[in-house]
Scaffold this motif. Sequence first.
Motif, PDB file in Angstrom:
ATOM      1  N   ASP A  48     -17.362   6.745  -2.421  1.00  0.00           N
ATOM      2  CA  ASP A  48     -16.450   6.701  -1.281  1.00  0.00           C
ATOM      3  C   ASP A  48     -15.062   6.221  -1.693  1.00  0.00           C
ATOM      4  OD1 ASP A  48     -18.332   7.645   0.473  1.00  0.00           O
ATOM      5  OD2 ASP A  48     -18.838   5.670   1.300  1.00  0.00           O
ATOM      6  N   ALA A  49     -15.027   5.214  -2.544  1.00  0.00           N
ATOM      7  CA  ALA A  49     -13.749   4.645  -2.972  1.00  0.00           C
ATOM      8  C   ALA A  49     -12.920   5.660  -3.748  1.00  0.00           C
ATOM      9  CB  ALA A  49     -13.978   3.405  -3.827  1.00  0.00           C
ATOM     10  N   MET A  50     -13.574   6.552  -4.439  1.00  0.00           N
ATOM     11  CA  MET A  50     -12.857   7.550  -5.224  1.00  0.00           C
ATOM     12  C   MET A  50     -12.196   8.599  -4.326  1.00  0.00           C
ATOM     13  SD  MET A  50     -13.163   6.386  -8.256  1.00  0.00           S
ATOM     14  CE  MET A  50     -12.719   7.636  -9.431  1.00  0.00           C
ATOM     15  N   LYS A  51     -12.563   8.623  -3.037  1.00  0.00           N
ATOM     16  CA  LYS A  51     -12.038   9.629  -2.120  1.00  0.00           C
ATOM     17  C   LYS A  51     -10.984   9.086  -1.154  1.00  0.00           C
ATOM     18  CE  LYS A  51     -16.578  11.800  -1.911  1.00  0.00           C
ATOM     19  NZ  LYS A  51     -17.748  11.946  -1.065  1.00  0.00           N
ATOM     20  N   HIS A  52     -11.039   7.800  -0.822  1.00  0.00           N
ATOM     21  CA  HIS A  52     -10.210   7.250   0.249  1.00  0.00           C
ATOM     22  C   HIS A  52      -8.986   6.522  -0.288  1.00  0.00           C
ATOM     23  CE1 HIS A  52     -13.142   8.354   3.231  1.00  0.00           C
ATOM     24  NE2 HIS A  52     -14.089   7.794   2.508  1.00  0.00           N
ATOM     25  N   PRO A  53      -7.855   6.634   0.445  1.00  0.00           N
ATOM     26  CA  PRO A  53      -6.613   6.033  -0.027  1.00  0.00           C
ATOM     27  C   PRO A  53      -6.367   4.584   0.436  1.00  0.00           C
ATOM     28  CG  PRO A  53      -6.156   7.450   1.837  1.00  0.00           C
ATOM     29  CD  PRO A  53      -7.634   7.550   1.550  1.00  0.00           C
ATOM     30  N   ASP A  54      -7.290   3.971   1.175  1.00  0.00           N
ATOM     31  CA  ASP A  54      -7.004   2.617   1.649  1.00  0.00           C
ATOM     32  C   ASP A  54      -6.965   1.642   0.461  1.00  0.00           C
ATOM     33  OD1 ASP A  54      -9.734   1.029   1.577  1.00  0.00           O
ATOM     34  OD2 ASP A  54     -10.186   3.028   2.376  1.00  0.00           O
ATOM     35  N   PRO A  55      -6.269   0.509   0.600  1.00  0.00           N
ATOM     36  CA  PRO A  55      -6.040  -0.410  -0.520  1.00  0.00           C
ATOM     37  C   PRO A  55      -7.318  -0.912  -1.200  1.00  0.00           C
ATOM     38  CG  PRO A  55      -4.619  -0.981   1.309  1.00  0.00           C
ATOM     39  CD  PRO A  55      -5.549   0.084   1.804  1.00  0.00           C
ATOM     40  N   GLU A  56      -8.331  -1.227  -0.430  1.00  0.00           N
ATOM     41  CA  GLU A  56      -9.575  -1.714  -1.026  1.00  0.00           C
ATOM     42  C   GLU A  56     -10.239  -0.633  -1.877  1.00  0.00           C
ATOM     43  OE1 GLU A  56     -13.651  -3.434   0.749  1.00  0.00           O
ATOM     44  OE2 GLU A  56     -11.827  -4.367   1.533  1.00  0.00           O
ATOM     45  N   ALA A  57     -10.249   0.582  -1.366  1.00  0.00           N
ATOM     46  CA  ALA A  57     -10.821   1.695  -2.117  1.00  0.00           C
ATOM     47  C   ALA A  57      -9.995   1.995  -3.359  1.00  0.00           C
ATOM     48  CB  ALA A  57     -10.914   2.941  -1.238  1.00  0.00           C
ATOM     49  N   MET A  58      -8.677   1.863  -3.257  1.00  0.00           N
ATOM     50  CA  MET A  58      -7.810   2.109  -4.411  1.00  0.00           C
ATOM     51  C   MET A  58      -8.072   1.102  -5.528  1.00  0.00           C
ATOM     52  SD  MET A  58      -6.203   4.846  -3.745  1.00  0.00           S
ATOM     53  CE  MET A  58      -4.743   4.989  -4.720  1.00  0.00           C
ATOM     54  N   ALA A  59      -8.396  -0.129  -5.157  1.00  0.00           N
ATOM     55  CA  ALA A  59      -8.715  -1.141  -6.170  1.00  0.00           C
ATOM     56  C   ALA A  59      -9.972  -0.745  -6.933  1.00  0.00           C
ATOM     57  CB  ALA A  59      -8.886  -2.507  -5.508  1.00  0.00           C
ATOM     58  N   VAL A  60     -10.968  -0.267  -6.207  1.00  0.00           N
ATOM     59  CA  VAL A  60     -12.194   0.202  -6.860  1.00  0.00           C
ATOM     60  C   VAL A  60     -11.883   1.415  -7.723  1.00  0.00           C
ATOM     61  CG1 VAL A  60     -14.493   1.196  -6.486  1.00  0.00           C
ATOM     62  CG2 VAL A  60     -13.712  -0.715  -5.073  1.00  0.00           C
ATOM     63  N   ARG A  61     -11.083   2.320  -7.205  1.00  0.00           N
ATOM     64  CA  ARG A  61     -10.723   3.545  -7.934  1.00  0.00           C
ATOM     65  C   ARG A  61     -10.064   3.216  -9.269  1.00  0.00           C
ATOM     66  NH1 ARG A  61      -9.469   8.901  -7.918  1.00  0.00           N
ATOM     67  NH2 ARG A  61      -7.393   9.530  -8.537  1.00  0.00           N
ATOM     68  N   ARG A  62      -9.087   2.318  -9.261  1.00  0.00           N
ATOM     69  CA  ARG A  62      -8.386   2.009 -10.517  1.00  0.00           C
ATOM     70  C   ARG A  62      -9.312   1.346 -11.520  1.00  0.00           C
ATOM     71  NH1 ARG A  62      -5.703  -2.309  -7.802  1.00  0.00           N
ATOM     72  NH2 ARG A  62      -6.882  -4.124  -8.422  1.00  0.00           N
TER      73      ARG A  62
END
Length: 142
Positions: free
Chosen positions: A33-47
Amino acid sequence: MTTYETRSKWTHKLVITLATVAIGTGVLEVVADAMKHPDPEAMAVRRQVLAAQGLSLLGKGELEEAGKRLEQALATDADSAFVRVAHARLLLTNGQMEAGRKQLDEVVDSEPGYAPAWSLLGDLAQQQQHPDLAEKAYSRAL
């Protein structure tokens, strides 16, 4: 049994164990989910995921693909110490010693307690035959 077979056997068991835990705790869904969503918490997981993928690829010697993932991670958050140290490791592996050292120096300037940066600076100093600098950097890593 050869060393490779033994290592493969243990690696296989570790992967199964980690996958079981990840599935059982729902971590895989969170990461997906984090790899798909642009919200800040998801972006932290993405990076973090992108940087970890980059480090994994770097460890396999896949420098070009590692670079792509680390660039994506930097684009997501250029201030993350984890991402910048991972990128510094890529630079050092590619023989870009000054650029790698500069990035590590910037990390320890902004986050003096970030041990992985100090440890990598120690490795670099050791490699460049500067044992006193290596000792200081390793001491800071502790």
